[in-house]
Structure formats: C-alpha cells, structure tokens
Design a protein around this motif. Structure first.
Motif, PDB file in Angstrom:
ATOM      1  N   ALA A  12      82.110  51.569  18.200  1.00 18.86           N
ATOM      2  CA  ALA A  12      80.763  52.160  18.210  1.00 18.86           C
ATOM      3  C   ALA A  12      80.807  53.588  17.656  1.00 18.86           C
ATOM      4  O   ALA A  12      79.879  54.022  16.970  1.00 18.86           O
ATOM      5  N   ILE A  13      81.902  54.307  17.942  1.00 17.20           N
ATOM      6  CA  ILE A  13      82.021  55.697  17.496  1.00 17.20           C
ATOM      7  C   ILE A  13      82.348  55.758  15.997  1.00 17.20           C
ATOM      8  O   ILE A  13      81.734  56.503  15.246  1.00 17.20           O
ATOM      9  N   THR A  14      83.339  54.958  15.574  1.00 22.05           N
ATOM     10  CA  THR A  14      83.859  55.084  14.209  1.00 22.05           C
ATOM     11  C   THR A  14      82.982  54.399  13.161  1.00 22.05           C
ATOM     12  O   THR A  14      82.830  54.900  12.062  1.00 22.05           O
ATOM     13  N   TYR A  15      82.433  53.252  13.510  1.00 22.27           N
ATOM     14  CA  TYR A  15      81.633  52.497  12.532  1.00 22.27           C
ATOM     15  C   TYR A  15      80.227  52.239  13.071  1.00 22.27           C
ATOM     16  O   TYR A  15      79.865  51.097  13.382  1.00 22.27           O
ATOM     17  N   PRO A  16      79.423  53.309  13.178  1.00 19.33           N
ATOM     18  CA  PRO A  16      78.117  53.179  13.846  1.00 19.33           C
ATOM     19  C   PRO A  16      77.206  52.116  13.226  1.00 19.33           C
ATOM     20  O   PRO A  16      76.426  51.497  13.943  1.00 19.33           O
ATOM     21  N   GLN A  61      79.222  65.030  22.055  1.00 12.28           N
ATOM     22  CA  GLN A  61      79.208  65.202  20.601  1.00 12.28           C
ATOM     23  C   GLN A  61      79.785  63.974  19.904  1.00 12.28           C
ATOM     24  O   GLN A  61      79.283  63.519  18.887  1.00 12.28           O
ATOM     25  N   CYS A  62      80.862  63.462  20.503  1.00 19.09           N
ATOM     26  CA  CYS A  62      81.544  62.288  19.963  1.00 19.09           C
ATOM     27  C   CYS A  62      80.593  61.085  19.905  1.00 19.09           C
ATOM     28  O   CYS A  62      80.688  60.239  19.022  1.00 19.09           O
ATOM     29  N   PHE A  63      79.656  61.009  20.853  1.00 12.54           N
ATOM     30  CA  PHE A  63      78.738  59.867  20.952  1.00 12.54           C
ATOM     31  C   PHE A  63      77.477  60.024  20.098  1.00 12.54           C
ATOM     32  O   PHE A  63      76.725  59.063  19.932  1.00 12.54           O
ATOM     33  N   LYS A  64      77.231  61.224  19.595  1.00 12.74           N
ATOM     34  CA  LYS A  64      75.944  61.534  18.951  1.00 12.74           C
ATOM     35  C   LYS A  64      75.533  60.540  17.859  1.00 12.74           C
ATOM     36  O   LYS A  64      74.350  60.277  17.681  1.00 12.74           O
ATOM     37  N   HIS A  65      76.519  60.026  17.123  1.00  9.81           N
ATOM     38  CA  HIS A  65      76.155  59.183  15.980  1.00  9.81           C
ATOM     39  C   HIS A  65      76.184  57.688  16.294  1.00  9.81           C
ATOM     40  O   HIS A  65      75.985  56.865  15.414  1.00  9.81           O
TER      41      HIS A  65
END
Lengths: 195, 369
Positions: free
Chosen positions: B156-160, B294-298
């Motif tokens: 979820a974080i790396t490939y939104p 911040q890590c989750f923002k995208h």
C-alpha cells in the motif's frame, strides 16, 4: 434520509474530516460522504454493526467509547458526532469535555427524558418507554438519562457553547409548538456544540 | 478450484535494499481460480515467516492442505469462484524461489549464507513483477498475516496505484525489541549448531538440524497462546509408546519435539535467518524520519487492520498503532479486534467473525470513504 442525516448534512462542510462515536451501521457517515465528500471514521463496539460498516465501505474502529475519546485528539477532525450515545457513557461530562478536544464542532443528540409521554409513563408508576428509549429498565444501555433542561444547564455550567440546536417531536419533526416548550414536547434534541 | 503451480524466472535485475543487485531471480508461485477477462479480480496473498507459495487446496492425493486453506477456496472467504488468487514463495525462501538453497552461478554451489540480505521492501518489489507477468494493472486486494501483513502494508505504501485494498492481519508497522530478542535467540541456536559451518553446510554436505529444530520449538511457543496450550495439552503426560525422545515427559514437550523435527526436515537454516532478519528490519517509517503518518500520506488503498486478542507476540496495540497513523494521515482504514484462541497463529484459522470481516472487506461496496 432521516432527520438527523438532513440536519448534520446541513451543518458539515464539504471535504470535512468527521468522526462518529457510536456510528452504528455507518449510514450517517455514508450519507455525509455522498453529500459532502467527507472523510469519515466510525467508532463502534458492536461486532454486527462493525460488519455492516465494513460491508458498506465505511472506515470503522472497533472500540468502546468509554475506553477513550482523547486518543483521537490532534487528528485534525473538523467534526465529531455522538448520536444517541452520550446517555450510555460512564462519564458523560468528561466525554463532552473530551469530544470537544477531538473536534471544534461536535454534534450531540440526546433522547429527552423530560418529554411529556415519558413523564406520563412515570406518573403511571413504571419506567417509561418510547421509540427513542425502547429498552426495558433491566436491559437498557442507558446509564445517564437527562432532560433537555438538564443538558443545557450542564452546557452553561461547563461553558460548552451551543452554536445550534434543533428540537424534534416524536414524529421526528420540528414545529413551532415544540420549539416553545422543548423540554416538555421534544422527543429528541440535536446540538452543534463548540468550545 | 483450479490450482496452478509454476516457477517464474524474471530476467530482470532486482536492486535490493542492501545495495546488492540480483541480475535475475525466480519466484515460485501458486494460483487459485481464474483471472477474469477484465483482469480486475486478482488477489495477492503473502505468506508469514515460514510459509510458502502453497496457500490453499491439496495438490496431491494425501498431500498437505495450504496454510490458508480455511480461508481460500470455492465458496470460502476469499472465494476462488470469483477471485484469482496468487500466492508466492518469497525471495530468500527455500521452496523454489531464489534463495540460499539456489545455485550460485558464480560458484555452481548453493548460495548458502552468501545469499544477499532481503527485506520486506525487496519482497514487495519482486512481487511487483507478477502484475506484468499476469497482465494485471492492479491487485483487488493484497492480504497476509504476521510478516505477510507487513508485506500488504508495504504494498500500500510503495505502490499506491497498484493495490485497491490491503488486509493487514496480526501484523505490525515494526516489531518490538522483545520480538527481535526472540528472533536472535532462534538465530543463535542455529548458528551454534556444529553442522552450521558458518552457513555453508549445504556445500559441505551437512545440515544444522538440531539448531533449526530448537529455534522452531521456541518460535512455536510464541505463536500460541497460554490458554490454547493449556486447553490442548494441559499437564497431560505423554504416552510412553509414542514418545519422540526418551527424555520427554509431557505431551506439550512431545508436540514441540515433533513439530521442531518436522520443520527441520523441510526448512533451510539460512532462510530462517534471512526471514527473521527481514522481519526485524521492517520499519517503513524509517525513510520518513520515523513518521508513520507521513509514510502513509500517499496510500490510496483501503486498509483493514485486524488484531487478535490472544496474540501476545504481536499484541493488538500494534494493529491499533497502524490504525491511528492511518486516521491521522486521512486514509481509509478500519481496525477490528478479533477473539481467536490460538494466539499469534489465530490468523491461520477461520472463525465466523474473522471470515466475515475479510469477506465484507474484499467484496464490500467501495463508493465512499
């Protein structure tokens, strides 16, 4: 859409971040999301209602409201909602203080125990019931029932600012007469509170 | 249910977090059900620490059912009559994917301890190639328990834009010092086995079975709850005729002996070390000043975070922490606490509420936040 959804839809701004304590099946959050593109989170502790939320695509957190509202402080909520739940909490006054820390604007609804039908029920010598308060005394989750007069007195003492209030009669409607004698005629009250 | 098992070779360089680049790599995968014509029914399931690509069904007669067979299948929670489920053996594993037991082309000997360190991020980057392999643009859901849940979160974080939903079960956004400590004791048991040979046991024709067995026995205790062990074994004495070892007194000892022995037969010691290291180092917030929000923002995916009340290895606070950061970041995320009697291992076993949550999440309507 029910009266509460109409009213809250009217009060909540577009794109607001909203938290609904005691969100039930998430229908209020859903209607807000559709009407106002809000980002909504529900807090609920009933496993069946939690499943309804998940199936409805509503973000939900499994938690007992009594276990803490303050953990949602500093999360930039624009609106906090607590519909028909305040009377079920162990410490309603603290809950109100805390919910006002979570968001600047809070929608609180309560069943009015001063309503004439309930008063007549009591006059008959038994714990009254109504569509808003259907459960028997031995199985109700209500711990702290109050009247509109009681609640507004608390708000005054604690300096909770009542921005808006709406009194609904037992048909879920506003009327001139209910507004004249809310503590006697209203079945439910809806408040927009702030600090 | 249609089951396909294949070893896919990716002739592509894979840059690992450690700085090492694999010139090419292999992933062992198993799929269940069929990809629809729109290619929008694909679900990726990620295995936990010692799992593999065999997640569901029984391949051969008398064979072992997959690790998530209770949840994946026709008419089951992840319904393979509707969804195309892809399961992988991760990089560094020992069940067909590139790992310490693979041959090092430079030496023509098994890599052994020379196989580079891998991370959860590396796993997810490797898994990313499966989308192209199947011609899928986006996973409908990525799901996993424990270390598998960490992969779902990393996805979820790396490939939104490549994942619609992430089911993060019995997982954590980083493990505690107690978790790392338990992993280190397990590693120490392996390293101090005289057959470990500094990790080159395969080349030298030996196997650190005793160390691996002891490590697994310790691990197994942490996967179960005290209540579950009491219920299952109590203080019952082992029948002398079925003792694994003469020194065994209680049933629980015999059970651990048996489980450890079985595991040591099929698992690779270097893989054990590699996988526990990947678990220890998982910390997606490390690239964001330790700020998970911040890590989750995208993140665009919708999250379901589930914890089990009897899990003391990854207690429910770990899941709640992920949820609180998700709320702060304003991403769509639900958090549930499930009963589950089995401790950390509860994520493997179906219960009505667990199954309903996952199914409602996967199949639920998605028109609003």
């Amino acid at each position: 859409m029910n009266a509460l959804e109409d009213i809250v839809n009217d009060w909540v701004e577009v794109n607001a971040k909203v938290i609904d304590f005691g969100c039930g099946d998430g229908s209020l959050l859903k209607s807000l999301s559709l009407a106002k593109a809000t980002t909504g989170y529900g807090v609920e502790n009933d496993p069946k209602k939690i499943q309804d939320c998940i199936a409805n695509g509503i973000s939900v957190i499994q938690q007992d409201i009594d276990a803490g509202l303050l953990q949602y402080k500093d999360m930039n909520f624009d609106f906090a909602i607590m519909a028909s739940s305040i009377q079920c909490l162990r410490k309603p006054k603290v809950a109100l203080q805390n919910i006002l820390e979570v968001a600047n604007k809070c929608v609180i609804t309560l069943p009015n125990f001063g309503n004439w039908e309930l008063r007549t029920g009591l006059l008959k010598g038994k714990m009254p019931s109504s569509p808003q308060l259907p459960a028997k005394w031995y199985e109700t989750s209500n711990l702290h029932l109050c009247t509109i007069a009681d609640f507004e007195e608390l708000c005054e003492v604690e300096k909770f600012h009542i921005h808006k209030k709406i009194y609904l009669n037992s048909q879920g409607k506003t009327s001139w007469l209910t507004n004249c004698f809310p503590n006697f005629l209203a079945a439910e009250a809806i408040y927009l509170l702030g600090k | 249910m249609k089951i396909c098992t294949e070893q896919v070779t990716f002739e592509l360089p894979l840059a690992l977090e450690s700085g090492v680049t694999l010139p090419s790599f292999e992933l062992m995968i198993e799929t269940y059900g069929e990809l629809n014509s729109l290619k929008d029914n694909a679900v990726l399931v990620c295995h936990a620490f010692s799992g593999d690509h065999h997640a569901a069904g029984t391949k051969d007669e008398g064979g072992k059912a997959g690790w998530w067979d209770q949840m994946i299948g026709d008419g089951k929670t992840i319904d393979t009559s509707k969804y195309f489920v892809v399961s992988i053996n991760n990089l560094g594993g020992c069940h067909g994917s590139s790992g310490p037991t693979s041959l090092n082309p430079e030496t023509n000997l098994p890599f052994g301890s020379a196989f580079p360190e891998v991370s959860v991020q590396d796993w997810v980057n490797a898994q990313r190639n499966l989308l192209d392999h199947f011609g899928i643009s986006c996973w409908e859901m990525v799901a996993g328990g424990s270390l598998g849940g960490m992969q779902a979160l990393q996805w979820a974080i790396t490939y939104p834009d490549k994942i619609k939903k992430a089911a993060i079960i019995a997982a954590s956004s980083k493990i505690s010092s107690q978790n790392i400590a338990l992993n280190e004791v397990a590693r120490e048991m392996i390293r101090k086995d005289e057959n470990f040979c500094d990790g080159d046991y395969l080349a030298q024709g030996s196997k650190p079975k005793q160390g691996l067995k002891a490590a697994r026995m310790l691990g197994h205790i942490t996967y179960l709850s005290e209540a579950n062990m009491s219920k299952r074994f109590g203080r019952k004495l082992q029948n002398p005729e079925t003792k694994m070892d003469a020194a065994v007194s209680y049933e629980v000892e015999n059970y651990l002996q048996y489980k450890g022995e079985q595991f040591a037969e099929t698992f690779d010691a270097n893989s054990y070390i590699l996988m526990t290291k990947a678990m220890d180092s998982f910390d997606p917030a490390k690239n964001f000043n330790q700020d998970l929000v911040q890590c989750f923002k995208h993140i665009q995916a919708k999250l379901l975070i589930a914890s089990f009340s009897s899990d003391w290895l990854f207690p429910k606070e770990y899941g709640k922490d992920i949820q609180m950061s998700a709320i702060k970041a304003g991403i769509r995320s639900s958090y549930i606490e499930l009963e589950g009697d089995y401790g950390h291992d509860s994520f493997l076993f179906r219960s009505d509420e667990y199954a309903a949550s996952l199914q409602n999440f996967l199949e639920g309507r998605d028109e609003c936040s």
